[in-house]
Design an enzyme around this catalytic site. Structure first.
Site, PDB file in Angstrom:
ATOM      1  N   GLU A  46      42.291  26.460  16.140  1.00 48.88           N
ATOM      2  CA  GLU A  46      42.362  27.579  17.078  1.00 48.88           C
ATOM      3  C   GLU A  46      40.967  28.071  17.453  1.00 48.88           C
ATOM      4  OE1 GLU A  46      45.780  28.181  14.044  1.00 48.88           O
ATOM      5  OE2 GLU A  46      43.797  27.242  14.133  1.00 48.88           O
ATOM      6  N   LEU A  86      40.922   1.189 -10.733  1.00 52.42           N
ATOM      7  CA  LEU A  86      41.587   2.195  -9.895  1.00 52.42           C
ATOM      8  C   LEU A  86      40.577   3.022  -9.103  1.00 52.42           C
ATOM      9  CD1 LEU A  86      44.353   3.434 -12.374  1.00 52.42           C
ATOM     10  CD2 LEU A  86      44.466   1.571 -10.722  1.00 52.42           C
TER      11      LEU A  86
END
Length: 354
Positions: free
Chosen positions: A53, A227
Site C-alpha cells: 500500500e 540438508l
C-alpha cells in the site's frame, strides 16, 4: 468480469513479484485507480521494507511534484488528498493495523484520504484479522471485501496456514523410480541415486524457500544428509529429525546449521513447537515411514514427487534387496506435471485445500 475483479487481478499479479524476498511476510499487491485509470501501484518488495500500500501511494505522480516527503509539504498533501478522494485502492490482503517493522498501512490510507478500498481477503494474523478494515470504515472509507478471495488466498498458502491452523505449511518431498521404489540395499552397499544433478539443484531451490527440513531416523543414519542449500543461493533451513528409539548419535546434530532432534513428541506436538519457532514452511524429505505417518495423520498440504523412468533393476541391476516403496497419498489432487531431463515432476495438493 467486473471492474473490481479486473483491477484485483492486476494486484494479484503484482503481489507475486515479491515471492523470493518477503518471507515470512505475505506477498501483497496494491493498485490505485482514479476515473478508471491506474494512477499508482506497488507490491511488498522486501521483508522489513515498505508494504504494498505504501509503495502504491508513493508511486502516484502529481504533475511536477515528488511524493517523497508529502507529509512535510502541505501543498503536495492537499493535491494528493484531492486525487485520492476520487480513488479506489485494490489490495490483495487486508491493510495492516499494527506497528511492526513499518507503521500501520490502514493509517496511511486514512491519512491520504482514499475514498474506497477493495480487499481480496482478511488478514488471518491475530494482530490484524479485521482491525484494519474496522479502522478504515470508522474513518468513513467505503470498504469492500472478498473480491477474488480464493485467488488472493492462493498467493500465500504458507502464511495463511501458519496463522489460521497454527502450524507450518507442510510439503512432502520424495524421488522414486517408475516401479515405486524410493530406496533399496545393493550388493556393494551403495546408495540408490534417483535424482539427476539438475533435479537435485531444484530440490535445493525448494529448500531455500523453507524454514525447516525434516527427515526420519533411518534417513539421518543411513544417508548422512547435510540438508543444506549448498546448490542454491539462500539460507539453509532448520534441520529436524525424530529419534524415538534413541539410536541417533551426536554426529547428526554436529552441523553449522541449527538442528533440532525430537524424542518422544507426537507429530502434532512437533508442529506446535515448530510454529512457536516461527517456521511457516516445513519440508519432509523422508524416509517413507515418516512421510506415510504425515499422510495418515492428514498433516500435509502439498507433495513434490520426482519419478525416474527407470526401474530398480535398470537402476542398480538385479542384485538388490530390502526394497523400500514410496508412500501412498490420500485425498490428493494433481496440480502440476512437467518433465525435467526425462524425469516426471509432480506437484500434488491435498484435496479441497483452499
Amino acid at each position: 468480469m467486473t471492474t473490481d475483479e479486473k483491477y484485483m487481478h492486476r494486484a494479484i499479479q503484482l503481489a507475486r513479484c515479491g515471492e523470493a524476498s518477503v518471507a515470512p511476510n505475505p506477498m501483497v499487491g496494491a493498485v490505485i485507480v482514479c476515473r478508471d485509470k491506474i494512477v499508482g501501484e506497488g507490491f511488498h518488495r522486501q521483508y522489513g521494507g515498505p508494504h504494498a500500500e505504501v509503495n502504491a501511494i508513493n508511486s502516484v505522480k502529481l504533475e511536477g511534484k515528488s511524493l517523497a516527503n508529502f507529509r512535510n509539504d502541505e501543498e503536495v498533501l492537499r493535491e494528493l488528498r484531492q486525487l485520492m478522494s476520487e480513488a479506489t485502492m485494490y489490495v490483495t490482503l487486508e491493510p495492516c493495523s499494527h506497528w511492526g517493522k513499518t507503521p500501520p498501512c490502514c493509517e496511511l490510507i486514512i491519512e491520504v484520504g482514499i475514498k474506497r478500498v477493495v480487499v481480496g481477503m482478511l488478514d488471518p494474523n491475530a494482530k490484524v484479522n479485521g482491525e484494519g478494515i474496522r479502522r478504515m470504515q470508522e474513518a468513513g472509507i467505503e470498504v469492500v471485501t472478498g473480491v477474488l478471495e480464493k485467488e488472493c488466498r492462493e498467493i500465500n498458502p504458507r502464511f495463511n496456514t501458519f496463522h489460521s491452523q497454527h502450524r507450518p505449511w507442510i510439503t512432502l518431498k520424495w524421488a522414486q523410480l517408475s516401479d515405486g521404489t524410493i530406496g533399496c540395499k545393493t550388493k556393494d552397499e551403495n546408495r540408490l541415486h534417483i535424482s539427476t544433478p539438475f533435479t537435485q539443484m531444484l530440490v535445493h531451490r525448494l529448500r531455500a524457500r523453507c524454514q525447516a527440513i525434516m527427515v526420519g531416523t533411518n534417513t539421518a543414519i543411513n544417508d548422512h544428509p547435510s540438508l543444506t542449500t549448498r546448490l542454491w543461493q539462500g539460507a539453509s533451513p532448520l534441520r529436524v529429525t525424530i529419534d524415538r528409539r534413541g539410536v541417533l548419535n551426536d554426529d547428526f546434530a554436529k552441523s553449522e546449521v541449527e538442528t533440532v532432534v525430537y524424542r518422544n513428541e507426537i507429530l502434532s506436538e512437533i508442529l506446535y513447537d515448530l510454529h512457536k519457532r516461527g517456521v511457516q514452511h516445513l519440508m519432509v524429505e523422508g524416509g517413507s515411514k515418516l512421510l506415510q505417518s504425515f499422510i495418515d495423520a492428514g498433516l500435509w498440504d502439498e507433495a513434490r514427487v520426482e519419478i525416474s523412468p527407470q526401474t530398480v533393476a535398470e537402476s542398480v541391476g538385479e542384485e538388490w534387496q530390502e526394497r523400500v516403496v514410496a508412500p501412498m497419498l490420500k485425498g490428493a489432487e494433481l496440480y502440476e506435471e512437467y518433465y525435467v531431463e526425462g524425469h516426471k515432476m509432480l506437484k500434488i495438493l491435498k484435496s479441497a485445500h483452499f
